[in-house]
Design an enzyme around this catalytic site. Structure first.
Site, mmCIF file in Angstrom:
data_model
loop_
_atom_site.group_PDB
_atom_site.id
_atom_site.type_symbol
_atom_site.label_atom_id
_atom_site.label_comp_id
_atom_site.label_asym_id
_atom_site.label_seq_id
_atom_site.Cartn_x
_atom_site.Cartn_y
_atom_site.Cartn_z
ATOM 1 N N ASP A 249 49.272 -9.727 39.348
ATOM 2 C CA ASP A 249 48.454 -10.161 38.213
ATOM 3 C C ASP A 249 47.689 -11.444 38.506
ATOM 4 O O ASP A 249 46.542 -11.596 38.057
ATOM 5 C CB ASP A 249 49.291 -10.284 36.937
ATOM 6 C CG ASP A 249 50.584 -11.067 37.113
ATOM 7 O OD1 ASP A 249 50.774 -11.711 38.163
ATOM 8 O OD2 ASP A 249 51.417 -11.019 36.183
ATOM 9 N N THR A 250 48.279 -12.354 39.277
ATOM 10 C CA THR A 250 47.544 -13.580 39.601
ATOM 11 C C THR A 250 46.385 -13.291 40.544
ATOM 12 O O THR A 250 45.315 -13.902 40.436
ATOM 13 C CB THR A 250 48.475 -14.633 40.222
ATOM 14 O OG1 THR A 250 49.607 -14.807 39.382
ATOM 15 C CG2 THR A 250 47.763 -15.962 40.376
#
Length: 514
Positions: A249-250
């Site tokens: 997700d980052t």
């Protein structure tokens, strides 16, 4: 002068709107978000939201993946019933955690969460077999007890009765994608968080796998993101292309970072705060190792040189414990509380998953001979100021690692809604802070799908698209900055005290879910 994004738009022409589903799942919640691209700007709409969190199974904290799949499919059907023609979908989640499959592709054991305590002591055991310097030089990944390396070391030590039946390891987003498409795949950015991927070659490190007695055959080659890999057949939306995007997700969030040049430090602000810079090469020098900086993979073979900071997890737990206060109310109470009375070291292990976060904060303050917070506002003020000081600490470290001058900080993610913390960050670091967009992971996910669909060509064009589509806000540091006068206090309390070292074993071995 037209940007590369505008030129690309003119050359391609545009005959219809593209619609993509971003399935964005964090450690506490998940969303199915519709992205609509008209050739010039991007719009997003949340279609479905659901809770997420570990559950106890067989004495371990695990992820309920069957539940997540049901919620994902429900979100897809909502899109179809609403009449949207969906071009593609893709999944991003947190890193390090995985699922093991047998030769028939069926799950073996539970998907154990990184917050489980099975990895306690594994770092020390491996340090007796291989030096930390060797591991860091190979992988460039910071040392965290829950890295996949230590999870697998714990698993091979335990050796459950199904262990010899393992044929494949899939990281969480790859597993969820497999359950939708039937295709087993390994995406690079998520795989890079494992501390098992060699940062120079991009291949699985054979020495590390042999060290923990895990067969290399469990792993598929790590593939670059932003490509189509299969299809999902929806009852209401028909056949939908499945893309593999930057599935950590980052990594998706950083793909959506609306910046140009190399002078910006980013913070992806959510349950965790991921603070770092982009680099074309891994920064795995002895200095980087001393800062415990990680080199995680990004799109287009870039490296996300960053630090994991215990972010809004701290206030999320305090909010649950007090119960009667919303996050907005806690922020307002923090503003009205006295400044710099109590500080904590946000990344201390006692805050990873305590029985009670408020008690853990009080214990820390007692042991460091500070005023002990009592009211919700005092707890919130303590957390926000401590996070701002931690941002300053990492800002100073990144400035030592980066050869060029760093001029500003850009914060993305849901945490930017805390305008009080944004201003504290600007004050603590003494530089301009810019914020936006909020749904950065989902937006980066959608942009990765647009690259896979050949609608845009690069990360640079994706970032120009984000700049054209979402508002950016700026915060200037205060002229009467009090943070510097309290910096020495934060540095002092950040050091381990004998009391906390003596108590650490007891606290970390009583980890429970809040």
């Amino acid at each position: 002068m037209l940007s590369s994004y505008d030129l690309n738009h003119q050359m391609r022409g545009f005959d219809r709107m593209n619609k993509m589903l971003a399935i964005d799942i964090g450690a506490s919640s998940g969303r199915v978000i519709l992205g609509s691209y008209d050739g010039l700007t991007l719009q997003i709409q949340e279609l479905h939201r659901f809770d997420n969190g570990p559950v106890f199974r067989n004495g371990q904290a695990c992820w309920n993946l069957d539940y997540l799949l049901l919620e994902i499919k429900q979100g897809i059907e909502i899109a179809g019933v609403s009449g949207h023609v969906i071009d593609s979908l893709a999944i991003d989640t947190w890193g390090v955690d995985f699922v093991l499959l047998d030769g028939q592709g069926e799950q073996l054991g539970d998907a154990v969460s990184y917050r489980d305590n099975r990895t306690l002591g594994m770092q020390e055991k491996l340090n007796g077999l291989i030096t930390k310097n060797t591991i860091y030089t190979k992988t460039g990944i910071q040392f965290l007890d829950f890295n996949t390396l230590y999870q697998l070391a714990a698993l091979t030590e335990d050796r459950p009765n199904w262990f010899d039946s393992v044929a494949r390891l899939l990281f969480i987003p790859d597993y969820l994608g497999y359950k939708l498409s039937g295709i087993q795949h390994c995406e690079y950015t998520n795989a890079s968080t494992s501390q098992l991927l060699n940062c120079a070659s991009g291949a699985w490190d054979k020495e590390l796998l042999e060290l923990i007695n895990v067969p290399e055959q469990w792993f598929l080659p790590a593939q670059s993101p932003n490509r189509l890999i299969g299809h999902y057949n929806s009852k209401s939306a028909g056949q939908i292309k499945v893309a593999s995007i930057a599935s950590h997700d980052t990594a998706s969030a950083i793909l959506a970072l609306p910046v140009t040049g190399q002078d910006t430090v980013y913070i992806s602000s959510g349950t965790w705060s991921l603070m770092g810079i982009e680099s074309e090469h891994a920064l795995n020098s002895p200095l980087a190792q001393s800062f415990n900086v990680t080199n995680e993979g990004g799109a287009e073979n870039r490296f996300r040189v960053l630090k994991n900071i215990m972010g809004l997890w701290l206030i999320q737990n305090v909010q649950k414990e007090f119960g009667d206060f919303s996050f907005a109310q806690l922020v307002n109470l923090a503003k009205d509380s006295d400044a710099f009375k109590s500080l904590i070291a946000p990344d201390h292990p006692s805050f990873l998953n305590p029985v009670n976060m408020s008690c853990a904060i009080q214990d820390f303050c007692r042991e460091t001979q500070q005023v002990v917070p009592e009211t919700p506002g005092e707890f919130a003020r303590c957390i926000f100021e401590s996070l701002a000081f931690q941002y300053r600490k990492v800002w100073l470290e990144l400035n030592q690692l980066k050869p060029a001058s760093l001029k500003r900080i850009h914060i993305i993610g849901g945490g930017i809604q805390n305008t009080f913390l944004n201003q504290l960050c600007a004050d603590a670091c003494g530089v301009e802070v810019r914020t936006g967009p909020i749904e950065a992971s989902a937006i980066g996910n959608i942009c990765g799908q647009l690259i896979a669909l050949n609608q845009i060509e690069s990360v640079q064009q994706a970032r120009e698209l984000v700049s054209n589509s979402f508002p950016i806000k700026s915060y200037k540091p205060s002229q009467t900055n009090e943070f510097l006068s309290h910096w020495a206090k934060f540095e002092r309390i950040s050091l381990d005290t004998p009391e906390r070292k003596n108590n650490e074993h007891n606290r970390t071995n009583s980890i429970e879910l809040c």
